[in-house]
Design a protein around this motif. Structure first.
Motif, mmCIF file in Angstrom:
data_model
loop_
_atom_site.group_PDB
_atom_site.id
_atom_site.type_symbol
_atom_site.label_atom_id
_atom_site.label_comp_id
_atom_site.label_asym_id
_atom_site.label_seq_id
_atom_site.Cartn_x
_atom_site.Cartn_y
_atom_site.Cartn_z
ATOM 1 N N PRO A 4 0.813 -1.225 0.000
ATOM 2 C CA PRO A 4 0.000 0.000 0.000
ATOM 3 C C PRO A 4 0.844 1.271 0.000
ATOM 4 C CG PRO A 4 -0.862 -1.561 1.609
ATOM 5 C CD PRO A 4 0.451 -2.110 1.113
ATOM 6 N N ALA A 5 1.955 1.268 0.724
ATOM 7 C CA ALA A 5 2.822 2.451 0.753
ATOM 8 C C ALA A 5 3.444 2.684 -0.619
ATOM 9 C CB ALA A 5 3.910 2.281 1.816
ATOM 10 N N ARG A 10 3.764 5.720 -5.697
ATOM 11 C CA ARG A 10 3.661 5.718 -7.164
ATOM 12 C C ARG A 10 2.527 6.613 -7.626
ATOM 13 N NH1 ARG A 10 4.112 -0.627 -8.376
ATOM 14 N NH2 ARG A 10 6.168 -0.913 -7.499
ATOM 15 N N SER A 11 1.435 6.605 -6.869
ATOM 16 C CA SER A 11 0.288 7.445 -7.210
ATOM 17 C C SER A 11 0.665 8.927 -7.137
ATOM 18 C CB SER A 11 -0.865 7.138 -6.251
ATOM 19 O OG SER A 11 -1.900 8.061 -6.420
ATOM 20 N N ILE A 12 1.424 9.297 -6.128
ATOM 21 C CA ILE A 12 1.875 10.692 -5.995
ATOM 22 C C ILE A 12 2.725 11.071 -7.201
ATOM 23 C CG2 ILE A 12 3.417 12.215 -4.680
ATOM 24 C CD1 ILE A 12 2.363 10.753 -2.133
ATOM 25 N N VAL A 13 3.647 10.185 -7.585
ATOM 26 C CA VAL A 13 4.524 10.475 -8.730
ATOM 27 C C VAL A 13 3.699 10.553 -10.021
ATOM 28 C CG1 VAL A 13 6.458 9.647 -10.118
ATOM 29 C CG2 VAL A 13 6.544 9.451 -7.630
ATOM 30 N N PRO A 47 2.853 7.461 8.719
ATOM 31 C CA PRO A 47 4.246 7.103 9.043
ATOM 32 C C PRO A 47 4.812 5.975 8.185
ATOM 33 C CG PRO A 47 2.986 7.407 11.055
ATOM 34 C CD PRO A 47 2.004 7.484 9.917
ATOM 35 N N HIS A 48 4.004 4.962 7.849
ATOM 36 C CA HIS A 48 4.545 3.864 7.037
ATOM 37 C C HIS A 48 4.817 4.306 5.595
ATOM 38 C CE1 HIS A 48 0.271 3.404 6.030
ATOM 39 N NE2 HIS A 48 0.653 2.711 4.983
ATOM 40 N N ILE A 49 4.056 5.271 5.108
ATOM 41 C CA ILE A 49 4.310 5.786 3.760
ATOM 42 C C ILE A 49 5.560 6.670 3.777
ATOM 43 C CG2 ILE A 49 3.413 7.254 1.905
ATOM 44 C CD1 ILE A 49 0.626 6.166 2.620
ATOM 45 N N LEU A 54 11.404 7.205 2.663
ATOM 46 C CA LEU A 54 12.789 7.264 3.145
ATOM 47 C C LEU A 54 13.584 6.047 2.678
ATOM 48 C CD1 LEU A 54 12.306 8.710 6.735
ATOM 49 C CD2 LEU A 54 13.416 9.814 4.776
ATOM 50 N N ASP A 55 12.936 4.871 2.644
ATOM 51 C CA ASP A 55 13.610 3.680 2.118
ATOM 52 C C ASP A 55 14.007 3.896 0.663
ATOM 53 O OD1 ASP A 55 13.323 2.326 4.504
ATOM 54 O OD2 ASP A 55 11.634 1.085 3.830
#
Length: 168
Positions: A4-5, A10-13, A47-49, A54-55
C-alpha cells in the motif's frame, strides 16, 4: 516496503507527472523530481508511507554512490582506483583495493551476463522502433504512437498493464 505504501508513492509520482505534462505529452524529469519532493514535503503522509519514501531515498542514494564508484577507464589507461567498488551480485560490493582474483572473475562473469541482457533489450527496442517507423510511413495520416498502436497493431485498453520493473 509495504505494497500500500508503494502504491501510494507511485500514485503521488504519477499524478504529479500528469499535472506537469504539457500539451505535447512531455514533461521534464528534473521538474517532476522537484514537484514530487515538494508534494512529499507538503503532504501529511502516514508514518509507514513516509518510511517507505525514506527507504526509496536511501536506496537511491546508495545506488548513486555505487554508480559514482563504478570502475571506469582512467587517463592512466587502467580501470583501477582503490576507492572504486566492484559489484559482485546478490548485493555484495567490494572495494576495488581489496578485490581478489575470484572477485574479478565473478565481476567479469556478471558483466558479460549484463551485457547480453542489455544487447537483447536493445535489440527488442530497435525491432519495435523499426516496425513502428515503417507503420508511420505507411500511415502518413497517423501522428501519435498511441493512435498507431490502436489502429495498426490492435492495441486495446483492456490489454494487461505493463509488468512491474524488477526490484533492486
Amino acid at each position: 516496503m509495504t505494497a500500500p505504501a508503494d502504491i501510494r508513492l507511485r500514485s503521488i509520482v504519477e499524478q504529479t507527472a500528469v499535472n506537469l505534462t504539457d500539451i505535447d505529452g512531455r514533461f521534464h524529469k528534473r521538474h517532476l523530481t522537484e514537484a514530487v519532493r515538494d508534494q512529499l514535503a507538503r503532504e501529511d503522509l502516514d508514518p509507514h508511507i513516509k518510511a517507505a519514501a525514506l527507504d526509496k531515498l536511501a536506496q537511491s542514494l546508495v545506488t548513486g554512490f555505487g554508480e559514482h564508484r563504478n570502475p571506469r577507464r582512467r587517463r592512466t589507461g587502467t580501470l583501477f582506483h582503490p576507492q572504486d567498488i566492484v559489484k559482485l551480485g546478490t548485493g555484495i560490493w567490494v572495494w576495488m583495493d581489496r578485490a581478489t582474483d575470484s572477485d574479478l572473475l565473478e565481476w567479469s562473469r556478471l558483466s558479460r551476463r549484463n551485457r547480453a541482457r542489455v544487447d537483447l533489450a536493445d535489440s527488442e527496442v530497435q525491432d519495435y522502433v523499426d516496425q513502428r517507423i515503417d507503420a508511420f510511413r505507411a500511415h502518413a495520416d497517423v501522428v501519435y504512437l498511441g493512435h498507431l498502436e490502436r489502429v495498426v497493431f490492435g492495441w486495446d485498453h483492456n490489454d494487461p498493464e505493463p509488468p512491474e520493473p524488477a526490484g533492486p
